[in-house]
Design a protein around this motif. Structure first.
Motif, PDB file in Angstrom:
ATOM      1  N   ALA B 122       0.817  -1.598   0.156  1.00 57.53           N
ATOM      2  CA  ALA B 122       0.084   0.123  -0.412  1.00 57.53           C
ATOM      3  C   ALA B 122       0.936   0.923   0.111  1.00 57.53           C
ATOM      4  CB  ALA B 122      -0.397   0.199   1.748  1.00 57.53           C
ATOM      5  N   PHE B 126       0.161   6.174  -0.908  1.00 62.82           N
ATOM      6  CA  PHE B 126      -0.399   6.942  -0.294  1.00 62.82           C
ATOM      7  C   PHE B 126       1.226   8.235   0.555  1.00 62.82           C
ATOM      8  CE2 PHE B 126      -3.041   3.104   0.474  1.00 62.82           C
ATOM      9  CZ  PHE B 126      -4.147   4.111   1.106  1.00 62.82           C
ATOM     10  N   SER B 128       0.869   9.621   3.407  1.00 60.74           N
ATOM     11  CA  SER B 128       0.864  10.034   4.658  1.00 60.74           C
ATOM     12  C   SER B 128       1.436   8.282   5.367  1.00 60.74           C
ATOM     13  CB  SER B 128       0.153  10.694   5.482  1.00 60.74           C
ATOM     14  OG  SER B 128       0.598  11.471   5.385  1.00 60.74           O
ATOM     15  N   GLU B 130       2.532   6.082   9.187  1.00 60.23           N
ATOM     16  CA  GLU B 130       2.781   5.993  10.339  1.00 60.23           C
ATOM     17  C   GLU B 130       2.837   4.219  11.319  1.00 60.23           C
ATOM     18  OE1 GLU B 130       2.999   9.249  12.872  1.00 60.23           O
ATOM     19  OE2 GLU B 130       2.898  11.019  11.356  1.00 60.23           O
ATOM     20  N   VAL B 132       1.977   2.459  14.210  1.00 56.84           N
ATOM     21  CA  VAL B 132       1.639   2.347  16.332  1.00 56.84           C
ATOM     22  C   VAL B 132       2.234   1.114  16.444  1.00 56.84           C
ATOM     23  CG1 VAL B 132       0.764   3.082  17.721  1.00 56.84           C
ATOM     24  CG2 VAL B 132      -0.288   4.908  15.839  1.00 56.84           C
ATOM     25  N   VAL B 186       7.617   6.161  14.084  1.00 53.34           N
ATOM     26  CA  VAL B 186       7.269   4.832  14.974  1.00 53.34           C
ATOM     27  C   VAL B 186       6.880   5.487  16.349  1.00 53.34           C
ATOM     28  CG1 VAL B 186       7.927   2.551  15.723  1.00 53.34           C
ATOM     29  CG2 VAL B 186       8.632   3.407  13.294  1.00 53.34           C
ATOM     30  N   LEU B 201      -0.711   3.118   9.377  1.00 45.77           N
ATOM     31  CA  LEU B 201      -2.400   4.301   9.413  1.00 45.77           C
ATOM     32  C   LEU B 201      -1.044   4.855   8.348  1.00 45.77           C
ATOM     33  CD1 LEU B 201      -2.362   5.598  12.850  1.00 45.77           C
ATOM     34  CD2 LEU B 201      -3.775   3.975  11.830  1.00 45.77           C
ATOM     35  N   MET B 202      -1.644   5.185   7.072  1.00 46.14           N
ATOM     36  CA  MET B 202      -1.883   5.621   6.021  1.00 46.14           C
ATOM     37  C   MET B 202      -3.127   6.059   5.922  1.00 46.14           C
ATOM     38  SD  MET B 202       0.219   3.007   3.224  1.00 46.14           S
ATOM     39  CE  MET B 202       1.217   1.463   4.572  1.00 46.14           C
ATOM     40  N   GLY B 203      -2.588   8.013   4.400  1.00 50.10           N
ATOM     41  CA  GLY B 203      -3.394   8.474   4.639  1.00 50.10           C
ATOM     42  C   GLY B 203      -3.174   9.883   4.019  1.00 50.10           C
ATOM     43  N   ASN B 204      -4.234   9.576   2.618  1.00 50.95           N
ATOM     44  CA  ASN B 204      -4.268  10.378   1.913  1.00 50.95           C
ATOM     45  C   ASN B 204      -5.232  11.940   1.637  1.00 50.95           C
ATOM     46  OD1 ASN B 204      -2.202   9.678   0.273  1.00 50.95           O
ATOM     47  ND2 ASN B 204      -4.212   8.464  -0.950  1.00 50.95           N
ATOM     48  N   GLN B 208      -8.236   7.170   4.416  1.00 51.82           N
ATOM     49  CA  GLN B 208      -7.251   6.533   5.951  1.00 51.82           C
ATOM     50  C   GLN B 208      -7.278   5.402   4.885  1.00 51.82           C
ATOM     51  OE1 GLN B 208      -7.327   7.227   9.429  1.00 51.82           O
ATOM     52  NE2 GLN B 208      -6.094   6.460  10.360  1.00 51.82           N
ATOM     53  N   LEU B 209      -5.950   4.625   5.536  1.00 52.74           N
ATOM     54  CA  LEU B 209      -6.210   3.234   5.278  1.00 52.74           C
ATOM     55  C   LEU B 209      -5.314   2.852   6.763  1.00 52.74           C
ATOM     56  CD1 LEU B 209      -6.502   0.531   3.807  1.00 52.74           C
ATOM     57  CD2 LEU B 209      -3.905   0.449   2.729  1.00 52.74           C
ATOM     58  N   THR B 210      -6.348   1.716   6.854  1.00 56.82           N
ATOM     59  CA  THR B 210      -5.460   1.308   9.118  1.00 56.82           C
ATOM     60  C   THR B 210      -5.128  -0.129   8.080  1.00 56.82           C
ATOM     61  OG1 THR B 210      -6.610   2.877   9.981  1.00 56.82           O
ATOM     62  CG2 THR B 210      -5.756   1.737  11.279  1.00 56.82           C
ATOM     63  N   ILE B 211      -4.434  -1.076   8.844  1.00 55.64           N
ATOM     64  CA  ILE B 211      -4.026  -2.192   8.669  1.00 55.64           C
ATOM     65  C   ILE B 211      -3.216  -2.850  10.054  1.00 55.64           C
ATOM     66  CG2 ILE B 211      -2.916  -3.987   8.037  1.00 55.64           C
ATOM     67  CD1 ILE B 211      -2.980  -2.111   5.267  1.00 55.64           C
ATOM     68  N   ARG B 212      -4.474  -3.425  10.729  1.00 49.81           N
ATOM     69  CA  ARG B 212      -3.884  -3.830  11.877  1.00 49.81           C
ATOM     70  C   ARG B 212      -3.688  -5.557  12.070  1.00 49.81           C
ATOM     71  NH1 ARG B 212      -5.515  -1.430  17.860  1.00 49.81           N
ATOM     72  NH2 ARG B 212      -5.025  -3.209  19.297  1.00 49.81           N
TER      73      ARG B 212
END
Lengths: 250, 250, 250, 250
Positions: B122, B126, B128, B130, B132, B186, B201-204, B208-212
């Motif tokens: 991904a 994007f 952005s 980060e 976590v 991080v 976390l990725m963003g345009n 937002q796309l979140t993969i956890r």
């Protein structure tokens, strides 16, 4: 009908307030003023509550002028120091109308105000607590003022309850553990696409409590602004009140 | 039936492997050995695949011994350096049985391996990104090795795609923005009640796309271990393979 | 410079496309047309790629007209049936220019397209999978077309991998378990303040994988639209292509 | 030191209580009894508080016996109907010791109790509210009793505040909108790997509040059990008290 005048009516927040007042069934717009307009037209004869959303450099003079004219004020502009708040207190003590009221809130987003309040209530019952705030990447300060406030409120609640420091065996770290505010770790994420978000995480053995407030748009402040207008209009809040939590039934 | 021997069978991970093998319809347990036991009983005559989950100080010798006896090995112990991996490669080149295979994975949790892989895929799309990671407070290192790896993989994918650095206008910060790994921020949370968790976390603008990936319990490693055992048993993976993503159909 | 013409330029999506093209360093706007304007001004002489964002009742005629004029088209309007797609195929076969291309996507949000793709890739490795979609309360259909598609893709991937049905011992339920789409439970949340969001949850013993796509604003579609424009402009995509995942390097 | 006796000491919950009491610096274990043991050994002379975690078919008799012996009781067993609670009330009225106390809680997880409480407090301030609960797939009822209770509490708080029904324009749905409990939509997810989780979502234009409680393990009930033991031991809670929220400072 509550008669509302808006000061800063062409600003980003003020223009939303004008719309919100026009859309509220129990309110009508009296004056919509902006920079350069004469505030002295706003009087108790035509306005029940004035809403002030301008800039930190103008707000104190605006609010003092409105107090002098006998008008109740809801203030959304930021930048209030203890000294400035004192000036409002003095002005209210000598206000022309009895029971005159000023309400100032650093944050009108009900979800954020509730998250802060719930974090404080929950803090005594958890061994661990951390705060993660997430904002758009144009924000210049980190962490957000709201996250700082939440961390301090959690820390105070833990102290009051006599809790030990949060457990943390980290021995090697290059900065990933974030900023420690009053013993509470605070993390700031900056991501394109986001607006203003805060997540409070608390944990005990085997369980976690998460409280999250998302503000996607500044329109989210309007329910809080209208709530404050209604509270001042119904009376009983003479003097200076600070913080939207004071007007929530918690 | 795949005949499986477990080395480190009384350890925290090994005891789960023994249970998992006993519970798998297509496997049967050959030997369950632990520290002090003689590994030489494990031979191609009784074992198709050995699973080694011991400690970093013992694993290299164990794996070399199993290779010398002609047995394929799935290794879950950590602490593998490039130099140690080279020793395995040399040993495999002189192994007694043709097509002998060793598989080593730093992480057997399928959700974590997939999250890492998806983050890499991904990343080019994007502006952005980060990371976590959240763990129990007894963990001594921060951030986790998995989070470091994910951040580096994201950074590499962004470079390959020619992306600009992530946007960040932060001007004042006391550490809340976390650790910058290869340009990617991080953050490490430590919370009683948690085990091992990672959120990418990725963003345009506007999205937002979140993969956890959440690992609640070390039992989560078992599907990955059994998958690796089956892959070695079916053949076609001669030599040294590193990383569970190599055995996923992605 | 890629010369781009926009058809439906005054619509909610089209106006964003005009802005996005004007903001892209490698593109320049040729024509911005809307209902009533004459499409025949758009030709290969002035336009490399046309972007069509109108309404389902107009889109087929618009695209056929643009094909007849020899122009490549990126189509964001919805409502494409197999029969309509066939008509595009026929038209392209007889198109005036060699290697002419049409690209149609039901969803241009990269996060949503990636979430769907990752769900499909991950599905074979998890015992459980469910889909939760969350939208604003004005939406008339539930669940969303995207959630339906994701559930079907997960179900297909599970069948292909020979997985058993998802485990579920529920014996009494008044409807809380949601809609079962091809064996996968789908839940639809409607909440004021939200826009369009999808969360895919997968689980094994001891672990969970979560993939979430948030679209906060229709501006989130623009990176996908610009990507499709660039792909058609660079050539090599003659004929009809459906779905943004076809243009992502996955 | 608070002297604690555990009834049901060999059960899944009771064995955790024994451990928790042994680990608490301000408590000491008096008796650890299980099915078949004679409860009459537990007296005010050796026990300040008894903790009863057995099965619904045994709990009423156990608690009545302990009351008759003059012992305060914390009860974690479920299955309490209004009629059974009435029997406890009658027994307490005729109890041998003045100020005798019984405490019964349907849920000892502090995070779940707080989430429920916060949902009730927040409900009047949001236009929309929905509840999502997530559990392991072996659970036989859906939705969970906790989710039902939370939805009912939200509905009651909305009615008390005079709110309109939640907005929902859904016109076509095959069941994805979940179960409507007292006007509030409730969704139940069943996923291997999960234990017991609840998420409350509330929304206004532009904002969302999320409150989530995760119980990963039944050890999460222990802080609540110890809290209740301490409250009874400190006195001042004579009679029957139901619900852990009664002992939290909220």
């Amino acid at each position: 009908m509550i008669r509302v005048s808006v000061v800063g009516a062409k600003g980003r927040m003020g223009s939303h307030v004008v719309e919100a007042v026009n859309g509220a069934e129990d309110m009508q717009l009296a004056f919509a003023l902006d920079a350069g307009d004469d505030l002295s037209v706003i009087t108790p004869g035509n306005t029940d509550v004035a809403v002030e959303f301008t800039v930190p450099s103008a707000t104190l003079d605006n609010v003092l002028a409105l107090i002098a004219q006998g008008v109740d004020v809801v203030v959304g502009t930021t930048g209030w120091t203890d000294e400035r708040l004192d000036q409002i207190g003095v002005a209210l003590a000598g206000a022309p109308r009895a029971n005159q009221a000023v309400f100032i809130a650093p944050n009108f987003a009900i979800s954020a105000v509730l998250a802060d309040h719930f974090a404080k209530l929950a803090a005594p019952y958890f061994e661990s607590a951390e705060v993660v705030e997430l904002h758009h990447p144009n924000k210049v300060d980190a962490p957000s003022g709201t996250a700082l406030h939440t961390a301090q409120a959690i820390a105070q609640a833990r102290r009051d309850a006599g809790l030990a420091p949060v457990p943390d065996n980290t021995q090697t770290d290059g900065g990933s553990r974030g900023q420690v505010v009053d013993g509470i770790h605070v993390h700031a994420v900056r991501l394109r696409g986001l607006n203003a978000h805060e997540e409070v995480l608390m944990g005990n053995a085997g369980e976690q409590l998460t409280i999250r407030a998302d503000s996607f748009d500044r329109i989210s402040f309007m329910p809080g602004v209208l709530l404050a207008v209604r509270k001042l209009a119904e009376g009983g809040h003479a003097g200076l009140t600070v913080g939207l939590d004071r007007f929530l039934d918690l």
